[in-house]
Design an enzyme around this catalytic site. Sequence first.
Site, PDB file in Angstrom:
ATOM      1  N   ASN A 106       0.520  -6.454  -4.051  1.00 12.03           N
ATOM      2  CA  ASN A 106       0.946  -5.830  -2.804  1.00 12.03           C
ATOM      3  C   ASN A 106      -0.204  -4.966  -2.292  1.00 12.03           C
ATOM      4  OD1 ASN A 106       2.154  -4.399  -0.755  1.00 12.03           O
ATOM      5  ND2 ASN A 106       3.611  -3.299  -2.068  1.00 12.03           N
TER       6      ASN A 106
ATOM      7  N   LYS B 146      -0.292  -3.366   0.393  1.00 13.33           N
ATOM      8  CA  LYS B 146       0.199  -2.237   1.196  1.00 13.33           C
ATOM      9  C   LYS B 146      -0.633  -2.126   2.482  1.00 13.33           C
ATOM     10  CE  LYS B 146       1.870  -0.165  -3.044  1.00 13.33           C
ATOM     11  NZ  LYS B 146       2.246   1.022  -3.786  1.00 13.33           N
TER      12      LYS B 146
ATOM     13  N   HIS C 126      10.852  -2.155  -0.449  1.00 17.17           N
ATOM     14  CA  HIS C 126       9.902  -1.366  -1.247  1.00 17.17           C
ATOM     15  C   HIS C 126      10.234   0.114  -1.082  1.00 17.17           C
ATOM     16  CE1 HIS C 126       6.208   0.403  -2.731  1.00 17.17           C
ATOM     17  NE2 HIS C 126       5.962  -0.750  -3.323  1.00 17.17           N
TER      18      HIS C 126
ATOM     19  N   GLU D 222       8.430   2.557  -0.654  1.00 22.10           N
ATOM     20  CA  GLU D 222       7.686   3.216   0.434  1.00 22.10           C
ATOM     21  C   GLU D 222       8.353   2.952   1.781  1.00 22.10           C
ATOM     22  OE1 GLU D 222       3.888   1.575  -0.634  1.00 22.10           O
ATOM     23  OE2 GLU D 222       3.866   2.854  -2.415  1.00 22.10           O
TER      24      GLU D 222
ATOM     25  N   GLU E 109      10.599  -1.157  -9.791  1.00 16.74           N
ATOM     26  CA  GLU E 109       9.457  -0.270  -9.568  1.00 16.74           C
ATOM     27  C   GLU E 109       9.922   1.187  -9.559  1.00 16.74           C
ATOM     28  OE1 GLU E 109       6.048  -2.446  -7.399  1.00 16.74           O
ATOM     29  OE2 GLU E 109       7.376  -1.668  -5.871  1.00 16.74           O
TER      30      GLU E 109
ATOM     31  N   GLY F  30       1.517   4.242  -8.103  1.00 11.46           N
ATOM     32  CA  GLY F  30       0.282   4.928  -7.713  1.00 11.46           C
ATOM     33  C   GLY F  30       0.001   6.206  -8.479  1.00 11.46           C
TER      34      GLY F  30
ATOM     35  N   SER G   8       1.782   1.206 -11.346  1.00 12.11           N
ATOM     36  CA  SER G   8       0.586   1.517 -12.137  1.00 12.11           C
ATOM     37  C   SER G   8       0.229   0.443 -13.165  1.00 12.11           C
ATOM     38  CB  SER G   8       0.732   2.889 -12.818  1.00 12.11           C
ATOM     39  OG  SER G   8       0.808   3.909 -11.826  1.00 12.11           O
TER      40      SER G   8
HETATM   41  P1  13P Z   1       0.591   0.608  -7.868  1.00 10.68           P
HETATM   42  O1  13P Z   1       0.308  -0.615  -8.720  1.00 10.68           O
HETATM   43  O2  13P Z   1      -0.577   1.009  -7.017  1.00 10.68           O
HETATM   44  O3  13P Z   1       1.166   1.718  -8.689  1.00 10.68           O
HETATM   45  O4  13P Z   1       1.728   0.181  -6.817  1.00 10.68           O
HETATM   46  C1  13P Z   1       2.854  -0.476  -7.280  1.00 10.68           C
HETATM   47  C2  13P Z   1       3.626  -0.951  -6.115  1.00 10.68           C
HETATM   48  O5  13P Z   1       4.202  -0.174  -5.381  1.00 10.68           O
HETATM   49  C3  13P Z   1       3.643  -2.402  -5.855  1.00 10.68           C
HETATM   50  O6  13P Z   1       4.561  -2.733  -4.884  1.00 10.68           O
END
Ligand code: 13P
Length: 247
Positions: A14, A16, A98, A100, A168, A174, A207
């Site tokens: 992803n 993002k 997601h 976010e 997740e 992150g 992560s």
């Molecule tokens: P990270 O791998 O950067 O922690 O992000 C995970 C994520 O949100 C994937 O959708």
Amino acid sequence: MVDRVTPRKLAAGNWKMNGLAAQIVEAQALARACPKPGVGVLLCPPATLLAPMAQALAGSAVALGGQDCHVAEKGAHTGDIAAAMLADAGASHVILGHSERRADHGETSAQVAAKLRSAWKAGLTAIVCLGETAEDRAAGRTLQVVGAQLTASLAEGADAANTVIAYEPVWAIGSGQTPTPEQIAEVHAFLRAHVPDAGMTLLYGGSVNPGNAAAIFAIPGVDGALVGGASLKAVDFGAIVAALEAA
Ligand code: 13P
């Protein structure tokens, strides 16, 4: 013919809100690094890169996905993207719900379920994200939260062919922090027992990096990963794909 007993292993990246046209070379390097992967390999770049990336990756084993879609098929929704547009640009998958998007745009599980139907209608496989906050975990309500999200986010008709689930934990995204193998195993076992189709692919996200991927893929019930930061570089994501192939 869809294999409904053995979940398909999947390494999904992803990107993002990262990536300009110059970064398409990373996707091409990934495709060169895994010409015939024994697992599914998926990149979800920003929507602006879908069409050029599809062109750049034509004939490769790397599939493409969007990061969200609108509920409606088309219409007066400035700034939004319909599932059919993602498919038209070369996507086979779309990430939905997601954390976010749930946080930045107040997306609810009911909206995610409605988007799922739109995604399926456009022929896309949905990757539905769910996970607890640090507060939820500290309060001992992880399974309750994840269970409620699962029930409310999955539309009727979800099966192993049209839907992938990504667990997740919000606090692991992150942050460089990951749950213990026991914590991941517990949530994945819970999800496996509650998904409408036991053959559904269940991903872990948060992560994941080349250093911890093998240990995460060794956890019972983990069929792959949804990777953020470490999917931006072909060398890192290629190593994660290799770890999943070896698992
Ligand atoms: P990270 O791998 O950067 O922690 O992000 C995970 C994520 O949100 C994937 O959708």
